[in-house]
Design an enzyme around this catalytic site. Sequence first.
Site, mmCIF file in Angstrom:
data_model
loop_
_atom_site.group_PDB
_atom_site.id
_atom_site.type_symbol
_atom_site.label_atom_id
_atom_site.label_comp_id
_atom_site.label_asym_id
_atom_site.label_seq_id
_atom_site.Cartn_x
_atom_site.Cartn_y
_atom_site.Cartn_z
ATOM 1 N N GLN A 282 0.833 -1.195 0.000
ATOM 2 C CA GLN A 282 0.000 0.000 0.000
ATOM 3 C C GLN A 282 0.873 1.253 0.000
ATOM 4 O O GLN A 282 1.847 1.345 0.749
ATOM 5 C CB GLN A 282 -0.917 -0.021 1.221
ATOM 6 C CG GLN A 282 -2.121 0.880 1.119
ATOM 7 C CD GLN A 282 -3.180 0.517 2.155
ATOM 8 O OE1 GLN A 282 -3.111 -0.529 2.784
ATOM 9 N NE2 GLN A 282 -4.162 1.386 2.315
ATOM 10 N N SER B 143 4.686 -5.281 3.463
ATOM 11 C CA SER B 143 3.333 -5.263 4.024
ATOM 12 C C SER B 143 2.378 -6.072 3.145
ATOM 13 O O SER B 143 2.542 -7.281 3.020
ATOM 14 C CB SER B 143 2.862 -3.826 4.218
ATOM 15 O OG SER B 143 1.677 -3.785 4.985
ATOM 16 N N LEU B 144 1.411 -5.446 2.495
ATOM 17 C CA LEU B 144 0.483 -6.167 1.631
ATOM 18 C C LEU B 144 1.224 -7.006 0.594
ATOM 19 O O LEU B 144 0.800 -8.111 0.241
ATOM 20 C CB LEU B 144 -0.460 -5.160 0.966
ATOM 21 C CG LEU B 144 -1.579 -5.622 0.029
ATOM 22 C CD1 LEU B 144 -1.099 -5.924 -1.378
ATOM 23 C CD2 LEU B 144 -2.319 -6.842 0.577
ATOM 24 N N ARG C 97 -8.427 -8.800 5.029
ATOM 25 C CA ARG C 97 -7.401 -7.977 5.682
ATOM 26 C C ARG C 97 -7.695 -6.498 5.473
ATOM 27 O O ARG C 97 -7.639 -5.683 6.402
ATOM 28 C CB ARG C 97 -6.029 -8.329 5.121
ATOM 29 C CG ARG C 97 -4.852 -7.564 5.752
ATOM 30 C CD ARG C 97 -3.567 -8.012 5.069
ATOM 31 N NE ARG C 97 -2.363 -7.496 5.695
ATOM 32 C CZ ARG C 97 -1.720 -6.400 5.334
ATOM 33 N NH1 ARG C 97 -2.227 -5.638 4.359
ATOM 34 N NH2 ARG C 97 -0.602 -6.025 5.931
ATOM 35 N N HIS D 260 0.176 -1.213 11.474
ATOM 36 C CA HIS D 260 1.420 -1.837 11.958
ATOM 37 C C HIS D 260 1.824 -1.305 13.338
ATOM 38 O O HIS D 260 2.994 -1.028 13.587
ATOM 39 C CB HIS D 260 2.558 -1.643 10.950
ATOM 40 C CG HIS D 260 2.332 -2.350 9.660
ATOM 41 N ND1 HIS D 260 2.311 -3.723 9.554
ATOM 42 C CD2 HIS D 260 2.082 -1.868 8.415
ATOM 43 C CE1 HIS D 260 2.066 -4.061 8.292
ATOM 44 N NE2 HIS D 260 1.917 -2.964 7.587
ATOM 45 N N GLN E 168 1.551 -9.679 11.409
ATOM 46 C CA GLN E 168 2.034 -8.624 10.518
ATOM 47 C C GLN E 168 1.167 -7.369 10.608
ATOM 48 O O GLN E 168 1.644 -6.247 10.438
ATOM 49 C CB GLN E 168 2.067 -9.153 9.074
ATOM 50 C CG GLN E 168 2.804 -8.246 8.112
ATOM 51 C CD GLN E 168 2.160 -8.236 6.745
ATOM 52 O OE1 GLN E 168 0.957 -8.026 6.612
ATOM 53 N NE2 GLN E 168 2.967 -8.469 5.718
#
Length: 745
Positions: free
Chosen positions: A9, A84-85, A109, A188, A236
């Site tokens: 992202q 991340s993603l 998610r 996060h 995560q």
Amino acid sequence: MTTFVFPGQGSQKRGMGLELLARQHERVAQANALLGYSLAEVCQDERLDQTQYTQPVLFVLNALAWLERRERDGRDPARAMGHSLGEYNALFAAGAFDFATGVLLVRRRGELMAQASGGGMAAVVGLSVARIREVLAHEAVDSLDLANDNTPSQQVLSGPKEDLERVAPALRAAGANVVQLKVSAAFHSRYMRPAREAFAAFLREFTFAPLRFPVISNVEARPYEEARLPELLARQIDSPVRWTESVRHVLALGGQEFVEVGHGQVLTGLIKKIRQETPALPPPPPVAAREEARLRAESLGSRAFRDAYGVRFAYVAGSMYKGIASRELVVRMGRAGLLGFFGTGGVPLARIEEELKAIQAALRPGEAYGMNLLHSLDRPEREEQLVDLFLRRSVSNVEASAFVQLTPALVRYRVSGLRRLDDGRLQVPHRLIAKVSRPEVARVFMSPPPAEMLSALERAGRVSAEEARLARSLPMADDICVESDSGGHTDQGVASALLPAMMLLRDRMMAEHGYATRLRVGAAGGIGTPEAAAAAFVMGADFIVTGSINQCTVEAATSEPVKELLQTLDVQDVTCAPAGDMFELGARIQVVRKGLFFPARANRLYALYQQHDAWESLDAATRQQIQEKFFRRGFEEVWAETRQHYLKTDPGVVERAERNPKKKLALVFRWYFVHTSRLALSGSREQRTDYQIHCGPALGAFNQWVRGTPLESWRNRHVDEIAVKLMEATADGLERRFQAMRQGG
């Protein structure tokens, strides 16, 4: 070697990917059906910047780009990683799940992360992690988490928007460029915990395939362990993206080429910066040799221990009395594939049963947990009641502590359910970890249950004849935990003397009894750093048990004021005092002394008890001091409260005390110990100096180790994450030390 990297992202751009979507009509139609909207339309309107849409769009575009590349090149990379993603694309590329599953995962998610609100994120460019932490500490801000470590000089902070805005001027004054990011929540960070927990439940509905090649985890900056894939994907969400460390891990393998797959070159730019800002490394040994030789946290200690308890590491979070080792602590450990024990000492039986039921309801079959059984010298019936509960609720793992001799209740727990299987093996449904600090007590647990005790239990109908017969060839405990200098009850033993002596005793007892299975010996006390854990494993410990460091965690059931004090301790900030539960015997506990009167006052009460036979024999000034300073109430008021308690639980105690003034004096003095524990557990601000806090020097060492990191604040300390960090750092430290020794350094 090639490493494929997938962006996450922040890499999206209006109008992106339209040609790719047009080429992959069949897969796009499948994704559109699963998502309930048109990907091509989202790519061209304002929804592209909304998390619940951004994440599925990026996953699909990255996945399609990967599929086209693989169809063209016909080969896999050496490894993959994603930001991340983008990590979902790395796992998809490695074969962990199919395309449709990936779409469903990122859709959920994105939905969960989009539901979070009230926080924000800010990019901080130009400062190191250490310098940022200095600024935050100076501004007294502990509410912000490091969300992304993108390069050594580019970080992202996450947390409440007002705190991000408050520290921005100080960060700029220190030389940073601070940019508030356009996000809907504090991704996060600790504030995403509800999303993490909801996603973890969602992940339980899926199974994952073996990986064709390694994928580097954002959470651990190391290759995924396939069995832990659901755990790490859930973590995560509220853990930092350790991108710099991940890239450096790959760079350390040597000869690396990074290829970005997806829209843009954001990660390529980050990797270039990391290369520029990473010190030159010596030439690495051949990859195959290094991967074969590398010491891993999972290989420390005894494999038999890990297999017996079904855990990842030979590591245990030991019990702490009054339920400080809480339900939340035990469940968190179990869900992480680790073992923790609930602290039953001083907890009413009804509450223990409630907590046990809640633990069992929260954990899935195969997830480990255990209950403490504390020896009750004055109340053997409590042991019997606890064993009845543990047998009724099918508790498989018990930590036996403070036993100096065996009791019928403990033997009954151990031997109940013993039977010989058709293949000749002995089925033992109940495991004991016996905590000992003296060889004579260890010998008792390394021996079979006493024959006379087995016979008495058989005559009373508490165990069957077959169970009693089979027990005669079985040691009382599978695992002996050698407890050195520790918090709470302690003989202040020295690990380097105790542990080898206990291992020699184990070897003699094995030879004497001819057991089919090797007895395991573990270490506890003083373990708060990788160096301490390494010392235990090098000496031959089959497992380690931590205690003090876990009571300064989010999950521990002590008060916030206590945790605030605990996170400031150094190794010298503990001392010994009398133990309230064994006051008359002179047993000792190790407690916090920094800023507290409890240790001195407790020692004073014990000295007075030794010197006097009745309250009335104390001089008037001493009686006044105790009532006004220690108790903050009168002697008779304390006795009345104590008397009422024992009239309900054990009336015989009251009768004996009213005949014996010294017994009455002891009971009133013992009230102070109960009272000071309650003050600490409740976090009383008025009587803070009287807190009784059981703690060993390990916590001071741990505080030194984590200083300047997110774990400096107790609010960032989670019991399972401490376990992982400690064990991984232990393995890494041992590996470096062994390498240096081989090279003569």
